[in-house]
Design an enzyme around this catalytic site. Structure first.
Site, PDB file in Angstrom:
ATOM      1  N   GLY A   1       6.973   5.982   8.106  1.00  0.00           N
ATOM      2  CA  GLY A   1       6.058   7.076   7.930  1.00  0.00           C
ATOM      3  C   GLY A   1       6.402   7.757   9.147  1.00  0.00           C
ATOM      4  O   GLY A   1       7.467   7.629   9.812  1.00  0.00           O
ATOM      5  N   SER A   2       5.284   8.579   9.543  1.00  0.00           N
ATOM      6  CA  SER A   2       5.287   9.278  10.828  1.00  0.00           C
ATOM      7  C   SER A   2       5.051   8.519  11.996  1.00  0.00           C
ATOM      8  O   SER A   2       4.899   7.425  12.377  1.00  0.00           O
ATOM      9  CB  SER A   2       4.210  10.046  10.925  1.00  0.00           C
TER      10      SER A   2
ATOM     11  N   GLU B   1      10.192   2.607  10.520  1.00  0.00           N
ATOM     12  CA  GLU B   1      11.221   3.610  10.161  1.00  0.00           C
ATOM     13  C   GLU B   1      10.374   4.967  10.135  1.00  0.00           C
ATOM     14  O   GLU B   1       9.364   5.061   9.463  1.00  0.00           O
ATOM     15  CB  GLU B   1      11.721   3.439   8.751  1.00  0.00           C
TER      16      GLU B   1
ATOM     17  N   VAL C   1       1.619   7.580  13.254  1.00  0.00           N
ATOM     18  CA  VAL C   1       1.035   6.592  12.608  1.00  0.00           C
ATOM     19  C   VAL C   1       1.903   5.133  12.976  1.00  0.00           C
ATOM     20  O   VAL C   1       1.203   3.925  13.353  1.00  0.00           O
ATOM     21  CB  VAL C   1       1.064   6.648  11.152  1.00  0.00           C
ATOM     22  N   GLY C   2       2.925   5.117  13.308  1.00  0.00           N
ATOM     23  CA  GLY C   2       3.969   3.912  13.651  1.00  0.00           C
ATOM     24  C   GLY C   2       3.405   3.469  14.903  1.00  0.00           C
ATOM     25  O   GLY C   2       3.367   2.299  15.000  1.00  0.00           O
TER      26      GLY C   2
ATOM     27  N   LYS D   1       0.870  -1.210  -0.108  1.00  0.00           N
ATOM     28  CA  LYS D   1       0.011  -0.185  -0.051  1.00  0.00           C
ATOM     29  C   LYS D   1       0.883   1.327  -0.023  1.00  0.00           C
ATOM     30  O   LYS D   1       1.514   1.604   0.898  1.00  0.00           O
ATOM     31  CB  LYS D   1      -1.063   0.141   1.053  1.00  0.00           C
TER      32      LYS D   1
ATOM     33  N   GLU E   1       9.329  17.456  14.647  1.00  0.00           N
ATOM     34  CA  GLU E   1       9.586  17.384  12.928  1.00  0.00           C
ATOM     35  C   GLU E   1       8.723  18.299  12.463  1.00  0.00           C
ATOM     36  O   GLU E   1       7.596  18.208  12.514  1.00  0.00           O
ATOM     37  CB  GLU E   1       9.508  15.908  12.705  1.00  0.00           C
TER      38      GLU E   1
ATOM     39  N   CYS F   1      13.093  12.150   5.794  1.00  0.00           N
ATOM     40  CA  CYS F   1      13.157  11.656   7.477  1.00  0.00           C
ATOM     41  C   CYS F   1      14.803  12.225   7.887  1.00  0.00           C
ATOM     42  O   CYS F   1      14.751  12.452   8.881  1.00  0.00           O
ATOM     43  CB  CYS F   1      12.928  10.344   7.479  1.00  0.00           C
TER      44      CYS F   1
HETATM   45  P1  NAP Z   1       2.248   9.089   7.301  1.00  0.00           P
HETATM   46  O1  NAP Z   1       1.194  10.051   7.448  1.00  0.00           O
HETATM   47  O2  NAP Z   1       2.479   8.310   8.349  1.00  0.00           O
HETATM   48  O3  NAP Z   1       2.162   7.962   6.253  1.00  0.00           O
HETATM   49  C1  NAP Z   1       2.712   6.905   5.750  1.00  0.00           C
HETATM   50  C2  NAP Z   1       2.045   5.737   5.039  1.00  0.00           C
HETATM   51  O4  NAP Z   1       1.120   5.273   6.094  1.00  0.00           O
HETATM   52  C3  NAP Z   1       0.990   6.195   3.896  1.00  0.00           C
HETATM   53  O5  NAP Z   1       1.007   5.261   3.204  1.00  0.00           O
HETATM   54  C4  NAP Z   1      -0.046   6.482   4.580  1.00  0.00           C
HETATM   55  O6  NAP Z   1      -1.159   6.273   3.752  1.00  0.00           O
HETATM   56  C5  NAP Z   1      -0.283   5.345   5.661  1.00  0.00           C
HETATM   57  N1  NAP Z   1      -0.978   5.451   6.887  1.00  0.00           N
HETATM   58  C6  NAP Z   1      -1.633   6.925   7.325  1.00  0.00           C
HETATM   59  N2  NAP Z   1      -2.316   6.828   8.367  1.00  0.00           N
HETATM   60  C7  NAP Z   1      -2.260   5.092   8.529  1.00  0.00           C
HETATM   61  C8  NAP Z   1      -2.923   4.326   9.381  1.00  0.00           C
HETATM   62  N3  NAP Z   1      -3.729   4.729  10.626  1.00  0.00           N
HETATM   63  N4  NAP Z   1      -2.733   2.824   9.452  1.00  0.00           N
HETATM   64  C9  NAP Z   1      -1.858   2.476   8.227  1.00  0.00           C
HETATM   65  N5  NAP Z   1      -1.317   3.067   7.642  1.00  0.00           N
HETATM   66  C10 NAP Z   1      -1.563   4.709   7.476  1.00  0.00           C
HETATM   67  O7  NAP Z   1       3.443   9.609   6.794  1.00  0.00           O
HETATM   68  P2  NAP Z   1       3.941  10.557   5.197  1.00  0.00           P
HETATM   69  O8  NAP Z   1       3.472  11.796   5.781  1.00  0.00           O
HETATM   70  O9  NAP Z   1       3.496   9.789   4.305  1.00  0.00           O
HETATM   71  O10 NAP Z   1       5.532  10.391   5.558  1.00  0.00           O
HETATM   72  C11 NAP Z   1       6.162  11.380   6.153  1.00  0.00           C
HETATM   73  C12 NAP Z   1       6.844  10.725   7.613  1.00  0.00           C
HETATM   74  O11 NAP Z   1       7.391   9.690   7.155  1.00  0.00           O
HETATM   75  C13 NAP Z   1       7.690  11.641   8.354  1.00  0.00           C
HETATM   76  O12 NAP Z   1       7.441  11.866   9.671  1.00  0.00           O
HETATM   77  C14 NAP Z   1       8.967  11.317   7.837  1.00  0.00           C
HETATM   78  O13 NAP Z   1      10.039  11.344   8.892  1.00  0.00           O
HETATM   79  C15 NAP Z   1       8.770   9.835   7.907  1.00  0.00           C
HETATM   80  N6  NAP Z   1       9.577   9.090   7.023  1.00  0.00           N
HETATM   81  C16 NAP Z   1      10.700   8.450   7.863  1.00  0.00           C
HETATM   82  C17 NAP Z   1      11.660   7.618   6.965  1.00  0.00           C
HETATM   83  C18 NAP Z   1      12.632   6.546   7.940  1.00  0.00           C
HETATM   84  O14 NAP Z   1      13.209   5.936   7.285  1.00  0.00           O
HETATM   85  N7  NAP Z   1      12.802   6.969   9.182  1.00  0.00           N
HETATM   86  C19 NAP Z   1      11.818   7.825   5.722  1.00  0.00           C
HETATM   87  C20 NAP Z   1      10.870   8.638   5.013  1.00  0.00           C
HETATM   88  C21 NAP Z   1      10.042   9.250   5.878  1.00  0.00           C
HETATM   89  P3  NAP Z   1      -1.986   7.619   3.261  1.00  0.00           P
HETATM   90  O15 NAP Z   1      -0.948   8.293   2.170  1.00  0.00           O
HETATM   91  O16 NAP Z   1      -2.864   6.983   2.431  1.00  0.00           O
HETATM   92  O17 NAP Z   1      -2.262   8.512   4.236  1.00  0.00           O
END
Ligand code: NAP
Ligand code: MG
Length: 497
Positions: free
Chosen positions: A228-229, A250, A232-233, A175, A385, A284
């Site tokens: 992701g965030s 991550e 959500v993690g 997904k 962040e 990130c």
């Molecule tokens: P996000 O809002 O947490 O979304 C990440 C993924 O999770 C998307 O596919 C999202 O779907 C999905 N998602 C959202 N809510 C969910 C839920 N309740 N249950 C399961 N899946 C869910 O993060 P983002 O805004 O896409 O990305 C930015 C974040 O990612 C930042 O915090 C960044 O630091 C982090 N990041 C971390 C790394 C690392 O390796 N540490 C690398 C890159 C990014 P939708 O798109 O449909 O909402």
């Protein structure tokens, strides 16, 4: 008419069962629709998991070197399609072409690494404590892997997960982020063209709450790899706990670059510009804090503001553009709100701080590169962040203070130190709480064959990249072969008392 995309389940391109769709737009020009995508639900996830479960029974038996051959083909196809993939990605999420090319290249590197791992996947043979007995530990596939990814590295991050998952003999339900479903679809097309059998790779588009959580909570999904965030993690961790599935997280970062008084300031300047404003700060590993030694503070700030003023904002597809838009309105709003928060907290804007007035940028989600000074370590803009082009500068007086401030956050992903003093460099390497430390290089620049991940609330201890990710996607099986012909009792028969 916008291009219509579909899910890929059990070897077939299909719509969501509900027939619902969502749109994705170009963040540099929101009038342009990249495509429409299936807005899937639980029933689509169920189909995909069913297909992946069935396909696992065959895929796990394909020899790993054969799976590796497919990965090599995947890499070859990505090389052929690199430019087209990069352009699609820039249109979809805004970062400039040089960076989207880099994003694809990371996928290519990951494919070739996975391909070669097909002929390794080493286990261990270990002597037994008993005679005529053979001990070994080997890697075995786990089952169905759920892969949920963000939009900021729409190709690289999915490949970091999907390629090792497949190479290890797992099947995948993927997904992607709702902001980058087209790039994700191109990746699946490549996997299919390279010969991944039906049911082995499945993609289900749709929202995080429905599709993402649907995968995480599914009893027939054995492991979940999520980037992701942090917010959500944590939810994913809770839901996955109910079925005790293996989860790799991550998450967010609040990375800092420390510049000591003896640093090569020109080098440090190039580093912070690339670290803070590359990918519009939406990495990130973005440099979100600059910890600047008081002895060089004024000189470096002048150099920094001069250079930031020259950065060109615009559509990442155009030549000469340095900084693209924020990915969507929500992200732009977040940046705007943190600018207000910073000002309320008493920080001062040294550059930027607003949505650009240039009419050529009026139909995109742009925000000026922004630099705050007079930032205190306890300020929210120093701790949280932001995920946008905002740099918080904090004055420090010593290495110890720099490291203390650097560590004063819930995150621990990347870090950077500029100094010519080898003792300071090694002290920093020892004391910085982060999964990654760069010396005389910016906080961004991970290589695909090295472990990648963070400490504290950046993750839950797993690593992507390199050899380490293969531990996540395989299970260790320990095997004892006793060829003595008799019952031999470990710990008992080989000791007298
Ligand atoms: P996000 O809002 O947490 O979304 C990440 C993924 O999770 C998307 O596919 C999202 O779907 C999905 N998602 C959202 N809510 C969910 C839920 N309740 N249950 C399961 N899946 C869910 O993060 P983002 O805004 O896409 O990305 C930015 C974040 O990612 C930042 O915090 C960044 O630091 C982090 N990041 C971390 C790394 C690392 O390796 N540490 C690398 C890159 C990014 P939708 O798109 O449909 O909402
Ligand atoms: Mg978009």
């Amino acid at each position: 008419m916008a291009k219509k995309f579909q899910n890929f389940i059990n070897g077939k391109w299909v719509d969501a069962k509900s027939g619902k769709t969502f749109e994705n737009r170009n963040p540099a020009n929101w009038d342009e629709i990249v495509g429409t995508f299936p807005k899937s639900g639980k029933e689509d996830v169920d189909e995909a998991v069913k297909a992946a479960r069935l396909a696992f029974e065959k895929w796990r038996l394909v020899p790993a070197p054969k799976r590796g051959d497919i990965m090599r083909k995947v890499g070859d196809l990505m090389v052929e399609r690199k430019e087209e993939l990069a352009r699609q990605m820039t249109r979809e999420m805004g970062k400039v072409l040089a960076e989207t090319r880099g994003d694809v290249q990371e996928g290519i590197d990951t494919a070739y690494y996975a391909s070669s791992e097909g002929r390794r996947l080493f286990g261990h043979t270990v002597p037994s404590e008993l005679p005529n007995k053979f001990n070994m530990a080997m890697r075995v596939p786990i089952g169905v892997a759920g892969v949920v990814t963000p939009w900021n590295f729409p190709m690289a991050i999915p490949t970091w997960k999907i390629f090792p998952a497949l190479l290890c003999g797992n099947t995948v339900v993927f997904k992607p982020a709702s902001d980058t479903p087209a790039t994700a679809t191109s990746l699946v097309e490549i996997l299919v063209d390279a010969g991944v059998p039906e049911g082995v790779i499945n993609i289900v588009h749709g929202g995080g709450g429905e599709v993402g959580m649907g995968i995480v909570g599914h009893p027939d999904v054995d492991l979940v790899s999520f980037t992701g965030s942090t917010e959500v993690g944590k939810k994913i961790s809770e839901v996955a706990a109910s079925t005790l599935k293996r989860v790799s997280l991550e998450l967010g970062g609040k990375n800092a670059q420390l510049v000591m008084a003896d640093a090569d300031l020109h080098l440090a300047l190039d580093g912070v510009l690339w670290g803070a404003f590359g990918t519009t700060g939406q990495r990130c590993t973005a440099t979100s804090r600059l910890l600047l030694h008081e002895k060089v503070f004024n000189e470096f700030m002048k150099m920094l503001v001069d250079r930031v003023a020259k950065l060109k904002l615009g559509d990442g597809l155009l030549e000469g553009v340095d900084v693209g838009p924020c990915v969507n309105q929500g992200q732009q709003d977040t940046v705007k709100s943190y600018v207000e928060i910073g000002l309320k907290e008493g920080a001062r804007i040294a550059f930027g701080g607003a949505v650009p007035k240039d009419p050529a940028l009026a139909r995109g989600w742009f925000h000026e590169p922004t630099i705050f000074v007079d930032v205190q370590p306890h300020h929210r803009i120093a701790k949280e962040e932001i995920f946008g082009p905002v740099l918080s500068v904090i004055k420090i007086a010593s290495l110890e203070e720099g490291i203390r401030v650097m560590n004063d956050t819930i995150y621990g992903l990347s870090s950077s130190v500029y100094t010519k003093n080898v003792n300071d460099a090694y002290t920093a390497i020892r004391d910085i709480q982060a999964g990654i430390t760069y010396i005389n290089a910016p906080t961004i620049g991970a290589e695909a064959h090295m472990p990648f991940g963070g400490v504290k609330q950046t993750g839950n201890g797993h690593r992507e990249g390199g050899w380490t990710v293969y531990d996540f996607f395989s299970e260790w099986k320990t095997v004892y072969v006793d060829y003595s012909g008799g019952l031999q009792r470990a710990q008992i028969d080989n000791y007298d008392k």
